[in-house]
Design a protein around this motif. Structure first.
Motif, PDB file in Angstrom:
ATOM      1  N   ASP A 211      95.691  29.812  88.902  1.00 49.86           N
ATOM      2  CA  ASP A 211      95.951  31.244  88.907  1.00 49.86           C
ATOM      3  C   ASP A 211      95.175  31.864  87.744  1.00 49.86           C
ATOM      4  O   ASP A 211      94.825  31.161  86.802  1.00 49.86           O
ATOM      5  N   ASN A 284     109.126  26.744  88.978  1.00 45.46           N
ATOM      6  CA  ASN A 284     109.608  27.925  89.692  1.00 45.46           C
ATOM      7  C   ASN A 284     110.190  27.450  91.017  1.00 45.46           C
ATOM      8  O   ASN A 284     109.768  26.412  91.548  1.00 45.46           O
ATOM      9  N   GLY A 288     104.058  30.285  94.389  1.00 48.40           N
ATOM     10  CA  GLY A 288     103.416  31.237  93.487  1.00 48.40           C
ATOM     11  C   GLY A 288     102.758  32.353  94.282  1.00 48.40           C
ATOM     12  O   GLY A 288     102.422  32.193  95.452  1.00 48.40           O
ATOM     13  N   ASP A 289     102.593  33.478  93.643  1.00 48.11           N
ATOM     14  CA  ASP A 289     101.904  34.613  94.249  1.00 48.11           C
ATOM     15  C   ASP A 289     100.851  35.068  93.232  1.00 48.11           C
ATOM     16  O   ASP A 289     101.235  35.513  92.139  1.00 48.11           O
TER      17      ASP A 289
HETATM   18  N1  GLY Z   1     101.205  33.513  90.009  1.00 46.21           N
HETATM   19  C1  GLY Z   1     102.256  33.125  89.174  1.00 46.21           C
HETATM   20  C2  GLY Z   1     103.589  33.198  89.764  1.00 46.21           C
HETATM   21  O1  GLY Z   1     103.763  33.386  90.959  1.00 46.21           O
HETATM   22  O2  GLY Z   1     104.550  33.043  89.036  1.00 46.21           O
END
Ligand code: GLY
Length: 420
Positions: A211, A284, A288-289
């Motif tokens: 990312d 998480n 992820g986004d």
């Molecule tokens: N791109 C980092 C996240 O989704 O936490």
């Protein structure tokens, strides 16, 4: 099978796009969705933080599979409510989602299984936290324990920055999320993201990505939710990935099961890699986004089979089939993001862009208004392309970015630079 996806971002558009291609998917509903998602699914007005409302909606619409995209409903127990109502669900229970919702929970979990991560201390009062920072010196990392919409981690390069972060957190800037603070040793190396499905017992890797968190080219500027991503992440070699599975993911999954809180869903393993060794930065409880956009573009329709096998406890019977290819996502954000930005500007040129298994513009913060697509969020579009090489995927993604007529938006021009 009727499927409901919860969420409204580029991640959920990519999930919906991949899942819709699978013949097992009949009716696809996304709540609340966005203007782009409306092109592949029905969008529904539903309070996705209300587990009882989600369960009732699933019954009413004969939903056979519920997929929860973002962390907030997971932490609020929406997966628990849906499972209690007999709905097949992808996403961990509130208790298991603590791997994201509580930084100190994850540090303690790592301690319990000996998983490699940064040394840390936890505080519920400012004075001892300040003393600790003065004793350790900078650089140092200050984290609000709870969910803070991606803003609760301060990588402080000076002692003053770290002390300011303590003031902010205990001063209430992050609400309840900052009532406890975790202070960690600064780790050097290269960051990468590893995505692993867990059905509670079995684990299955479903891809790697990197990312770009800073707003501007050259990894400069303020931190954002992510300005672009690429998959695979070359720094995460097969050997390192296997070590991460053996030393971090499998032991943590086993420990959660042993405690009676098995983890069912995707684990986003944030890693710092140096000298061929990986240490855990964070877990998480979601994709992820924008990393998900690159993964979905590479996985396509099989994504549904993988998520179903995960929810059904059958990950030992399936594997991900990867083409030897690459995907790049370039995020287009509203000028000003991650600070203040205007809403409502019109985005033109999208309809002329290809929408294929190799090129997609996933929508993150858009609304359809008076025949136009308008920007309503900070991160607005996730322009995604696939190629035989990373360079080819990157070139195609920027060709698409350049064809979008949106003067009020901006994008980084160097997504993928590290691997190129
Ligand atoms: N791109 C980092 C996240 O989704 O936490």
């Amino acid at each position: 099978m009727n499927i409901l996806i919860l969420g409204s971002g580029g991640r959920e558009h990519a999930l919906a796009w991949a899942i819709k291609q699978n013949p097992k998917c009949d009716r696809l509903i996304v709540a609340p969705g966005n203007a782009g998602i409306a092109g592949v699914a029905e969008c529904a007005d539903l309070d996705i933080m209300d587990g009882a409302a989600v369960a009732a909606f699933c019954k009413e619409h004969d939903i056979g599979f519920l997929i929860i995209g973002p962390e907030a409903p997971l932490a609020a127990g929406v997966a628990d409510a849906a499972r209690a109502a007999g709905i097949l669900t992808f996403g961990p229970s509130a208790e298991a989602a603590r791997i994201e919702a509580s930084k100190s929970f994850t540090k303690e979990l790592c301690d319990a299984v000996g998983a490699p991560t940064a040394a840390y201390a936890r505080f519920t009062e400012a004075a001892p936290a300040r003393d600790y920072i003065r004793a350790q010196g900078a650089p140092i990392v200050v984290k609000a324990d709870g969910l803070a919409a991606g803003k609760g981690v301060i990588v402080a390069m000076t002692e003053a920055e770290a002390l300011d972060a303590i003031d902010d957190m205990f001063g209430g800037e992050f609400g309840a999320a900052g009532a406890e603070v975790v202070i960690e040793a600064f780790m050097t190396g290269e960051e990468a993201s590893f995505f692993v499905l867990s059905d509670g017992t079995n684990i299955l890797p479903v891809g790697t990505a990197q990312d770009h968190k800073r707003a501007y080219d050259g990894d400069k500027g303020p931190n954002t939710g992510g300005m672009g991503a690429y998959s695979p992440a070359p720094v995460l070699t097969d050997a390192i990935a296997q070590d991460v599975l053996d030393q971090i993911v499998a032991p943590c999954v086993a420990e959660l099961a042993r405690r009676g809180t098995p983890y069912q869903g995707v684990i986003f393993v944030g890693l710092m890699i140096e000298d061929g060794k990986a240490r855990l930065v964070e877990f998480n409880a979601r994709f992820g986004d924008p990393e998900c956009q690159t993964l979905m573009m590479r996985l396509g329709a099989q994504a549904l089979d993988l998520l179903l096998a995960c929810a059904e406890g059958q990950l030992d019977r399936i594997s991900a089939q990867w083409a030897d290819d690459h995907a790049v996502t370039v995020v287009m954000a509203a000028r000003g993001y991650p600070g203040a930005y205007e809403k409502g500007s019109v985005i033109r040129g999208l309809e002329a862009l290809p929408a294929t298994s190799r090129q997609m513009v996933f929508h993150a913060g858009t609304t359809a208004r008076e025949g136009h697509i308008t920007a309503t969020g900070g991160r607005v579009l996730a322009v995604t392309a696939r190629g035989a090489t990373l360079a080819e995927a990157q070139a195609e993604a920027y060709r698409m970015v350049d064809a979008i007529d949106w003067p009020e938006g901006f994008a980084r021009r160097d997504i993928g630079w590290r691997a190129l």
